[in-house]
Design a protein around this motif. Structure first.
Motif, PDB file in Angstrom:
ATOM      1  N   UNK A  84      -8.031  10.907   8.224  1.00 40.87           N
ATOM      2  CA  UNK A  84      -8.828  11.388   7.092  1.00 40.87           C
ATOM      3  C   UNK A  84      -9.309  10.227   6.231  1.00 40.87           C
ATOM      4  N   UNK A  85      -8.468   9.211   6.058  1.00 43.86           N
ATOM      5  CA  UNK A  85      -8.884   8.051   5.270  1.00 43.86           C
ATOM      6  C   UNK A  85      -9.943   7.240   6.006  1.00 43.86           C
ATOM      7  N   UNK A  86      -9.771   7.100   7.308  1.00 45.31           N
ATOM      8  CA  UNK A  86     -10.777   6.385   8.094  1.00 45.31           C
ATOM      9  C   UNK A  86     -12.120   7.093   7.997  1.00 45.31           C
ATOM     10  N   UNK A 101      -0.742   2.360  -0.136  1.00 44.97           N
ATOM     11  CA  UNK A 101      -1.670   1.227  -0.059  1.00 44.97           C
ATOM     12  C   UNK A 101      -3.023   1.689   0.482  1.00 44.97           C
ATOM     13  N   UNK A 102      -3.003   2.649   1.389  1.00 47.41           N
ATOM     14  CA  UNK A 102      -4.257   3.199   1.900  1.00 47.41           C
ATOM     15  C   UNK A 102      -4.985   3.975   0.799  1.00 47.41           C
ATOM     16  N   UNK A 103      -4.227   4.679  -0.036  1.00 47.76           N
ATOM     17  CA  UNK A 103      -4.829   5.341  -1.202  1.00 47.76           C
ATOM     18  C   UNK A 103      -5.487   4.306  -2.109  1.00 47.76           C
ATOM     19  N   UNK A 104      -4.832   3.168  -2.275  1.00 50.77           N
ATOM     20  CA  UNK A 104      -5.395   2.086  -3.081  1.00 50.77           C
ATOM     21  C   UNK A 104      -6.705   1.580  -2.479  1.00 50.77           C
ATOM     22  N   UNK A 105      -6.735   1.405  -1.168  1.00 55.76           N
ATOM     23  CA  UNK A 105      -7.965   0.953  -0.503  1.00 55.76           C
ATOM     24  C   UNK A 105      -9.096   1.943  -0.757  1.00 55.76           C
ATOM     25  N   UNK A 106      -8.787   3.227  -0.655  1.00 55.26           N
ATOM     26  CA  UNK A 106      -9.810   4.246  -0.916  1.00 55.26           C
ATOM     27  C   UNK A 106     -10.323   4.153  -2.349  1.00 55.26           C
ATOM     28  N   UNK A 107      -9.415   4.001  -3.302  1.00 54.80           N
ATOM     29  CA  UNK A 107      -9.816   3.902  -4.706  1.00 54.80           C
ATOM     30  C   UNK A 107     -10.744   2.704  -4.908  1.00 54.80           C
TER      31      UNK A 107
END
Length: 247
Positions: free
Chosen positions: A16-18, A208-214
């Motif tokens: 989902x993040x990708x 950390x992936x949430x951080x990348x999205x932000x």
């Protein structure tokens, strides 16, 4: 490959993040109108055909508040079941933003966001709270945890002050408080710092992936905002969009 429930969740989470990050980058390249909202959407001409239909799918900007009602409820469940400090931090952030959307921020009756922004927001806060629930670890270093909490508190306070300043402005005027003199969206910079602190505290790859999205999502929005300021206030617009001296 053993596709047990945990593996399926991991696959869905990372996929989902990708998909989300790829979609934002593609939209920035091919459909930038879909990334505009609020003041940056003002004056954008409507297009015909399929693109026009997609562009017209908007909801009131004040629906931002739904994100924080939803996230506060999920975070409260995490606090009740996990009783972890990371879940308390997420609850604190969500509850504060809920208060701000209800009592501080002023949304114009004609201010809109694209439906995709709304759906992505609900997805993101689901992901954040799932990350806290699933990865119940925290960094082993007491110093790192202390630094993370300090960054969380300071950036939260600064974000509140920035939102308060924005709420007192005459609509579509240039903000001048604090870092607004240097970057167009310091409240977005605060958001990055908040999620950086959560990522450090939890030491979780998911966070950390949430951080990348932000970073990706808010940097895109901040660049749109700075572009709008540069057109309306060519001599006074801040030099940077979101991160001082960098972006």
């Amino acid at each position: 490959m053993d596709l047990n429930p945990r593996s399926l969740f991991e696959l869905a989470f990372y996929s989902s993040f990708l998909l989300a990050i790829t979609s934002v980058l593609l939209a920035k390249w091919r459909l930038p109108t879909l990334l505009k909202y609020g003041k940056t959407l003002q004056g954008v001409p409507s297009k015909g055909g399929i693109l026009g239909s997609l562009q017209s799918l908007t909801v009131p900007k004040k629906w931002f508040g739904h994100f924080y009602v939803y996230s506060t409820a999920l975070a409260l469940l995490n606090v009740c079941f996990l009783r972890g400090f990371a879940s308390l931090l997420v609850l604190t952030h969500s509850a504060r933003r809920l208060y701000e959307t209800r009592c501080v921020s002023k949304f114009g009756k004609d201010s809109r966001i694209h439906l995709s922004h709304y759906l992505v927001g609900l997805w993101f806060y689901t992901a954040v709270n799932c990350a806290v629930f699933v990865d119940r670890t925290r960094t082993r270093s007491p110093l790192a945890r202390l630094v993370a909490v300090i960054v969380f508190v300071l950036s939260s306070l600064d974000q509140y002050r920035n939102h308060l300043h924005l709420s007192k402005l005459v609509k579509y005027t240039l903000p001048t408080y604090g870092l607004f003199q240097l970057v167009s969206s310091p409240h977005y910079f605060d958001e990055i710092l908040i999620y950086l602190s959560l990522a450090i505290y939890t030491s979780s790859l998911k966070m950390f992936l949430c951080l990348v999205w932000v970073i990706v999502n808010l940097s895109t929005s901040a660049l749109e905002t700075r572009s709008w300021y540069a057109k309306k206030f060519p001599r006074a617009a801040p030099s940077f969009a979101i991160i001082p001296y960098l972006l």
